[in-house]
Design a protein around this motif. Structure first.
Motif, PDB file in Angstrom:
ATOM      1  N   UNK A  59     -84.015  -1.966 -35.227  1.00  0.00           N
ATOM      2  CA  UNK A  59     -83.253  -1.754 -36.451  1.00  0.00           C
ATOM      3  C   UNK A  59     -82.918  -0.301 -36.705  1.00  0.00           C
ATOM      4  N   UNK A  60     -83.409   0.620 -35.878  1.00  0.00           N
ATOM      5  CA  UNK A  60     -83.069   2.017 -36.041  1.00  0.00           C
ATOM      6  C   UNK A  60     -83.813   2.696 -37.168  1.00  0.00           C
ATOM      7  N   UNK A  61     -85.001   2.208 -37.511  1.00  0.00           N
ATOM      8  CA  UNK A  61     -85.806   2.810 -38.563  1.00  0.00           C
ATOM      9  C   UNK A  61     -87.046   3.396 -37.937  1.00  0.00           C
ATOM     10  N   UNK A  62     -87.932   3.925 -38.764  1.00  0.00           N
ATOM     11  CA  UNK A  62     -89.217   4.372 -38.233  1.00  0.00           C
ATOM     12  C   UNK A  62     -89.477   5.824 -38.489  1.00  0.00           C
ATOM     13  N   UNK A  63     -89.576   6.627 -37.413  1.00  0.00           N
ATOM     14  CA  UNK A  63     -90.091   7.978 -37.514  1.00  0.00           C
ATOM     15  C   UNK A  63     -89.285   8.859 -38.452  1.00  0.00           C
ATOM     16  N   UNK A  64     -87.959   8.724 -38.467  1.00  0.00           N
ATOM     17  CA  UNK A  64     -87.158   9.579 -39.338  1.00  0.00           C
ATOM     18  C   UNK A  64     -87.490   9.329 -40.794  1.00  0.00           C
ATOM     19  N   UNK A  65     -87.653   8.041 -41.167  1.00  0.00           N
ATOM     20  CA  UNK A  65     -88.010   7.721 -42.540  1.00  0.00           C
ATOM     21  C   UNK A  65     -89.461   8.092 -42.822  1.00  0.00           C
ATOM     22  N   UNK A  66     -90.337   7.863 -41.855  1.00  0.00           N
ATOM     23  CA  UNK A  66     -91.759   8.120 -42.062  1.00  0.00           C
ATOM     24  C   UNK A  66     -92.021   9.588 -42.335  1.00  0.00           C
ATOM     25  N   UNK A  67     -91.164  10.464 -41.815  1.00  0.00           N
ATOM     26  CA  UNK A  67     -91.379  11.898 -41.990  1.00  0.00           C
ATOM     27  C   UNK A  67     -91.240  12.307 -43.446  1.00  0.00           C
ATOM     28  N   UNK A  68     -90.488  11.523 -44.241  1.00  0.00           N
ATOM     29  CA  UNK A  68     -90.250  11.900 -45.627  1.00  0.00           C
ATOM     30  C   UNK A  68     -90.962  10.990 -46.626  1.00  0.00           C
ATOM     31  N   UNK A  69     -91.529   9.869 -46.162  1.00  0.00           N
ATOM     32  CA  UNK A  69     -92.178   8.944 -47.080  1.00  0.00           C
ATOM     33  C   UNK A  69     -93.539   9.477 -47.510  1.00  0.00           C
ATOM     34  N   UNK A  70     -93.932   9.239 -48.777  1.00  0.00           N
ATOM     35  CA  UNK A  70     -95.253   9.662 -49.241  1.00  0.00           C
ATOM     36  C   UNK A  70     -96.344   8.805 -48.620  1.00  0.00           C
TER      37      UNK A  70
END
Length: 242
Positions: free
Chosen positions: A34-45
């Motif tokens: 789905x193209x998610x993961x590490x990029x989002x995880x870098x900014x999530x609390x």
């Protein structure tokens, strides 16, 4: 080798490839699909608190099982939440997160034999099977697995995907829903407006469809290529939470 024998060999090879591709897609992290993961995880609390399903989450993720939240535990839980569209994605092992983990574990356990209980009919020739309980679908030729299993998203509470033996009666590759105003690519209708089709979002996103069997784009495209009008569909089980 005669041309007829070569043709039969090609058919068998395609079937084997379909089964292998289905198993690989199910096992692959949805961050890849789905193209998610590490990029989002870098900014999530990330939360420091341990949730009520901390030990279960640790065991599922292959983390040390001590029931205490560590920074590494939180990151692993948060990555899973991001990959499976669970909100809020803060690394807290709550009931929603554990519910999805438990479902994924059951799906993985299906392996290359999702019809081990022979619940889906094996005397119909080519048939698409939909297990609402495990949120899985696959295509089989008699008792032989032809493609899958792959994860799906069925109807939410109040819009349940109807169970029973169905038949594909209409196909629309670039379908547009005039009711819900959304795209429904690779639609294959099998029961009064309920259809297989791909979605742009994540098949894990809550609460579910309006009755259709939602699929990842690649899976829906493969179903489109393998099925036709008149093919049987068997839906059984009950989606968790409905």
């Amino acid at each position: 080798m005669t041309s007829a024998a070569a043709s039969r060999a090609n058919v068998r090879a395609r079937r084997r490839l379909g089964v292998l591709l289905g198993a690989a897609v199910l096992a692959a992290p949805l961050s890849v699909a789905a193209g998610t993961g590490s990029a989002q995880a870098a900014t999530a609390p990330c939360t420091a608190g341990a949730g009520p399903y901390q030990k279960q989450a640790e065991r599922f993720l292959g983390r040390p099982v001590d029931g205490r939240q560590s920074a590494a535990d939180c990151r692993a839980i948060r990555d899973f939440q991001l990959d499976h569209a669970i909100s809020p994605a803060i690394g807290y092992a709550g009931p929603v997160t554990w519910g999805v983990m438990d479902l994924v574990a059951k799906q993985r356990a299906a392996g290359s034999n999702p019809n081990a209980g022979r619940t889906c009919p094996v005397n119909k020739g080519r048939i698409a099977c939909v297990d609402l309980t495990r949120q899985l679908s696959w295509i089989q030729d008699g008792s032989r697995l032809a493609f899958g299993p792959v994860p799906i998203r069925s109807g939410r509470d109040g819009y349940e995907t109807r169970t029973g033996l169905k038949r594909i009666y209409w196909r629309s590759v670039d379908h547009w829903s005039t009711i819900y105003k959304v795209r429904m690519p690779y639609s294959q209708f099998f029961d009064g407006g309920q259809a297989f089709h791909s979605i742009d979002g994540n098949v894990w996103s809550a609460p579910g469809s309006h009755g259709c069997v939602n699929m990842r784009r690649g899976d829906a495209k493969t179903y489109w290529s393998m099925l036709k009008n008149g093919d049987d569909v068997y839906v059984y089980g009950r989606k968790p939470g409905t």
